[in-house]
Design a protein around this motif. Sequence first.
Motif, mmCIF file in Angstrom:
data_model
loop_
_atom_site.group_PDB
_atom_site.id
_atom_site.type_symbol
_atom_site.label_atom_id
_atom_site.label_comp_id
_atom_site.label_asym_id
_atom_site.label_seq_id
_atom_site.Cartn_x
_atom_site.Cartn_y
_atom_site.Cartn_z
ATOM 1 N N LYS A 543 -8.972 3.797 6.137
ATOM 2 C CA LYS A 543 -7.629 3.822 5.571
ATOM 3 C C LYS A 543 -7.027 2.421 5.449
ATOM 4 O O LYS A 543 -6.035 2.231 4.737
ATOM 5 C CB LYS A 543 -6.719 4.697 6.426
ATOM 6 N N ASP A 544 -7.593 1.437 6.143
ATOM 7 C CA ASP A 544 -7.054 0.080 6.098
ATOM 8 C C ASP A 544 -7.375 -0.587 4.765
ATOM 9 O O ASP A 544 -8.427 -0.334 4.158
ATOM 10 C CB ASP A 544 -7.628 -0.772 7.231
ATOM 11 N N VAL A 545 -6.461 -1.471 4.319
ATOM 12 C CA VAL A 545 -6.637 -2.151 3.042
ATOM 13 C C VAL A 545 -6.326 -3.637 3.178
ATOM 14 O O VAL A 545 -5.721 -4.081 4.162
ATOM 15 C CB VAL A 545 -5.727 -1.555 1.951
ATOM 16 N N VAL A 546 -6.758 -4.398 2.161
ATOM 17 C CA VAL A 546 -6.335 -5.783 1.986
ATOM 18 C C VAL A 546 -5.529 -5.819 0.694
ATOM 19 O O VAL A 546 -6.076 -5.585 -0.393
ATOM 20 C CB VAL A 546 -7.525 -6.750 1.899
ATOM 21 N N ALA A 547 -4.237 -6.072 0.816
ATOM 22 C CA ALA A 547 -3.366 -6.174 -0.357
ATOM 23 C C ALA A 547 -3.363 -7.626 -0.823
ATOM 24 O O ALA A 547 -3.283 -8.552 -0.003
ATOM 25 C CB ALA A 547 -1.953 -5.723 -0.006
ATOM 26 N N SER A 548 -3.439 -7.851 -2.150
ATOM 27 C CA SER A 548 -3.573 -9.217 -2.622
ATOM 28 C C SER A 548 -2.918 -9.438 -3.983
ATOM 29 O O SER A 548 -2.605 -8.490 -4.716
ATOM 30 C CB SER A 548 -5.054 -9.600 -2.705
ATOM 31 N N PHE A 549 -2.741 -10.712 -4.294
ATOM 32 C CA PHE A 549 -2.291 -11.135 -5.620
ATOM 33 C C PHE A 549 -2.983 -12.446 -5.930
ATOM 34 O O PHE A 549 -3.024 -13.361 -5.096
ATOM 35 C CB PHE A 549 -0.774 -11.342 -5.675
ATOM 36 N N ILE A 550 -3.521 -12.554 -7.163
ATOM 37 C CA ILE A 550 -4.123 -13.805 -7.612
ATOM 38 C C ILE A 550 -3.512 -14.154 -8.960
ATOM 39 O O ILE A 550 -3.293 -13.270 -9.803
ATOM 40 C CB ILE A 550 -5.665 -13.687 -7.708
ATOM 41 N N GLY A 551 -3.178 -15.415 -9.155
ATOM 42 C CA GLY A 551 -2.550 -15.779 -10.424
ATOM 43 C C GLY A 551 -2.256 -17.256 -10.536
ATOM 44 O O GLY A 551 -2.659 -18.063 -9.686
ATOM 45 N N GLY A 552 -1.528 -17.615 -11.597
ATOM 46 C CA GLY A 552 -1.169 -18.999 -11.837
ATOM 47 C C GLY A 552 0.017 -19.086 -12.774
ATOM 48 O O GLY A 552 0.430 -18.091 -13.371
ATOM 49 N N ALA A 553 0.561 -20.308 -12.913
ATOM 50 C CA ALA A 553 1.705 -20.496 -13.806
ATOM 51 C C ALA A 553 1.827 -21.988 -14.165
ATOM 52 O O ALA A 553 1.455 -22.851 -13.367
ATOM 53 C CB ALA A 553 2.986 -20.006 -13.134
ATOM 54 N N PRO A 554 2.373 -22.261 -15.372
ATOM 55 C CA PRO A 554 2.534 -21.352 -16.514
ATOM 56 C C PRO A 554 1.167 -20.972 -17.081
ATOM 57 O O PRO A 554 0.235 -21.791 -17.043
ATOM 58 C CB PRO A 554 3.340 -22.176 -17.511
ATOM 59 N N TYR A 555 1.030 -19.792 -17.612
ATOM 60 C CA TYR A 555 -0.287 -19.278 -17.992
ATOM 61 C C TYR A 555 -0.963 -20.095 -19.084
ATOM 62 O O TYR A 555 -2.196 -20.171 -19.152
ATOM 63 C CB TYR A 555 -0.170 -17.815 -18.448
ATOM 64 N N ILE A 566 -3.142 -10.005 2.295
ATOM 65 C CA ILE A 566 -2.441 -9.443 3.455
ATOM 66 C C ILE A 566 -3.356 -8.392 4.066
ATOM 67 O O ILE A 566 -3.593 -7.339 3.474
ATOM 68 C CB ILE A 566 -1.093 -8.835 3.035
ATOM 69 N N ASP A 567 -3.884 -8.703 5.229
ATOM 70 C CA ASP A 567 -4.901 -7.862 5.866
ATOM 71 C C ASP A 567 -4.256 -6.767 6.716
ATOM 72 O O ASP A 567 -3.561 -7.044 7.688
ATOM 73 C CB ASP A 567 -5.803 -8.742 6.734
#
Length: 602
Positions: A543-555, A566-567
Motif C-alpha cells: 500500500k506504500d507509495v512514492v509520490a513525485s513530480f518532475i519538471g522544469g521552467a520555462p518549458y 516523497i517516500d
Amino acid sequence: MKQRKFINNTKRSFVVIGIITFIFAVLFFRLGFLMIVRKNFLVAKAESQSSYQQTIMPKRGSILDTNGQQLAVSGDVYKLSLDLFEVHNYADNKSRRTGDKPQEIVKDIADKLADILGKDKKEVEDFMEKKNDQGVYPRGLALARKIEKGQIDKIKELRDKNSYNFVIIENDTNRYYPNNNFLAQVLGGVDVDGKGLFGLEQYYNKDLTGVPGISISQVDRKSRDLPYSNQIYTQPVNGKDLTTTIDSRIQYICEKIAEKTMETTKAKGVNILVTDPKTGEILAMVNKPDFNPNDPKKGITDNNALFELWRNKAVNDVYEPGSTFKLVTMSAALEENLTYRDDKFYDKGYVIVDGVPINCWKEGGHGAENLVDLLKNSCNPGFIELGKRLGKEKMNSYIEKFGFGKQTGIDFPGEATGIVKSTSTMSNVDLATISFGQTDAASMVQLIGAINAVFNNGVYTTPHFMKNLSQVDTDGNRKVVATYEEKNSRQVISQKTANTVAGFLEETVSKGSGKLAYIEGYGVAGKTGTAQKANIGGKGYGKDVVASFIGGAPYNNPKISLLVTIDTPEGIEHMGGEIAAPVAHDLFDQIFRAIGYDPTKK
C-alpha cells in the motif's frame, strides 16, 4: 729441574697465545659480521636513534559552492604523541634523584596531561603502560588528535617547564562543515586521519588530500634537537579546492521546503534534486532525514542505521518511478512516428494483456482522448497502447538512450545502475507495465537526466557536481587546474520531438494532473507520479507509495529542472498531483525569486 720448568713455561705461553688468538679470531669474525652482514640494519638503527622524522600533514582542500561560499573547510589543530620509552626512562632517572617511585612519577605525568586534555585520568594512566608486541614501550604513540591551540599551548608550557622531552607535538587538521546539516549526504565525511569516507569527500579524496611534507632533524639521547644540526625539510603540498555547481541560495530553499514537507506529510523521507537542464549542473540536492557531518554518528549506535542515514538516496537508491517515466514512452513513440498530437485513444478503465487485467488509476477510465490527454490525465491504458506500438526492442532501445539501466557517470561514489528488464525476458505484461513506469527501477539522477534531454533539445547531459578544481600557488594566487568535462553528451531524440514533449508537459501542468504546480506566466512543465512500492522480495506491491513530480521552467527555455520524491506519505492525500506538485510550485516560485529571474518578463 730447570729443564722441566722451561717446558712448563713454554706450554703455558702456547696456551695463552692460543687463547688470545682465539679471542682475536672471534672478535675479528664478530666485527666482520657486524660491518658486513649487519651493516645496513645497524646504520638504520643508529640513524633512527640520532634523528627524529616528522610527517607534516598538508591542509585538506576546501569544498565550495558555485559562488565560492565554503561548504567544507579544514582548520589547523594538533596531534599529541608520547615517546613511552623515554617517559619511563625519565621516571627512572628522576626516581634515583628524588627517591620517588617511578610508577608515581609516571602517574603524575599522566594526570597532568589528562587535566589539560579533559581526558579520564585512568585512561591516560593505562596508556602510559602500553607495550608493543615485543614487550617494549613504543616511541611515538598518539595520545590525542584534533587538539585546539589553547590546549596545545598549555601542553607546551608543561613540557618546557618540566623538561618533558618525550612529548611530541605535530600539526594535524580537522574538518569543519560550517553549515552543519546543510548538504550533509552530498558533502559526506572524513575519518580521523582526514581521508574521505563517503560523499564528495570520498569521490574527490585524492584531489582534496594533497601531499605530506617531511621534517628530519638530529637529536640527542633525550630526543632533543641538536643545535647547529642540518635539518631536512620538505614543504607539504596542500590539497586542491573543489568548487561545486551547488548554489547555496537554491540549496537553502530546498532544505527548508523539504523539512516542511516532512512535517506536513509525515513521510519516511523527502528528496529534492535541482539542476540546470542545459549543462547537467546540480544546483541543489536534499535528502531528508539527514545528519550533522561535524558529528555524523551522534545518537546512532547501529551501523546499519548509520549507513542508511549517510546514503545519498538521490544517487545511491532506485525506485519504480511510476508516471514520471511516461515522458520517455511518449518521446520514443513520437520519435518513431508511431503517434501524433491528435491521435485518438479510448480508455474504458482497464486493459487486458495476455489475460491479465491492468487498471487505470481512474475507475471507469477517461473515455475518448488524444495524445496530449494521455499525459494530462496520466492515463495508463493509453501508454500501454504506445508501449505495444513500440514493441520490446524499441522500448528498451530508448530506455538505454535516455540513460536507464546504467550509471549516468555522475561524480559521486556508489551510483546505482537501476533495474531494466531485458528484452529476452520481457513478457507482454512487463512491456505494458514498463510503459507507464512500473517493473523497471531508476535513480533520481537517471530520471533528471532523462527530462533534461527533453528540455535541452533532445541532447543528453550528465548530472554532475564538479565545476572546477583550483589551487593557491606560493605567491597566494589561485589557479584553476581542472574544469568539468562532459563525456556522455549524445542526441537522444530530435529537437522537434523534444520541443513537442516539452510543450505537452506544460499543458500537463497548466491543464492537467500537475495543475497544483502551475504558476501564471512561468511556463512550468512537468509530470506527477504515484508509484507503488514493491514488497520486500519483489513479489507484488504493497500500500506504500512514492509520490513525485518532475519538471522544469520555462518549458521553452528552461533555466532549472527539478525532481521531488516523497517516500511513504501518511494520510488520505498521497498522490503525486496532490502532495508533490504543490512542493514543486513553491520550489519554482522561491528559486526564481532568489536568483532574480522573472519568467513572466521577456
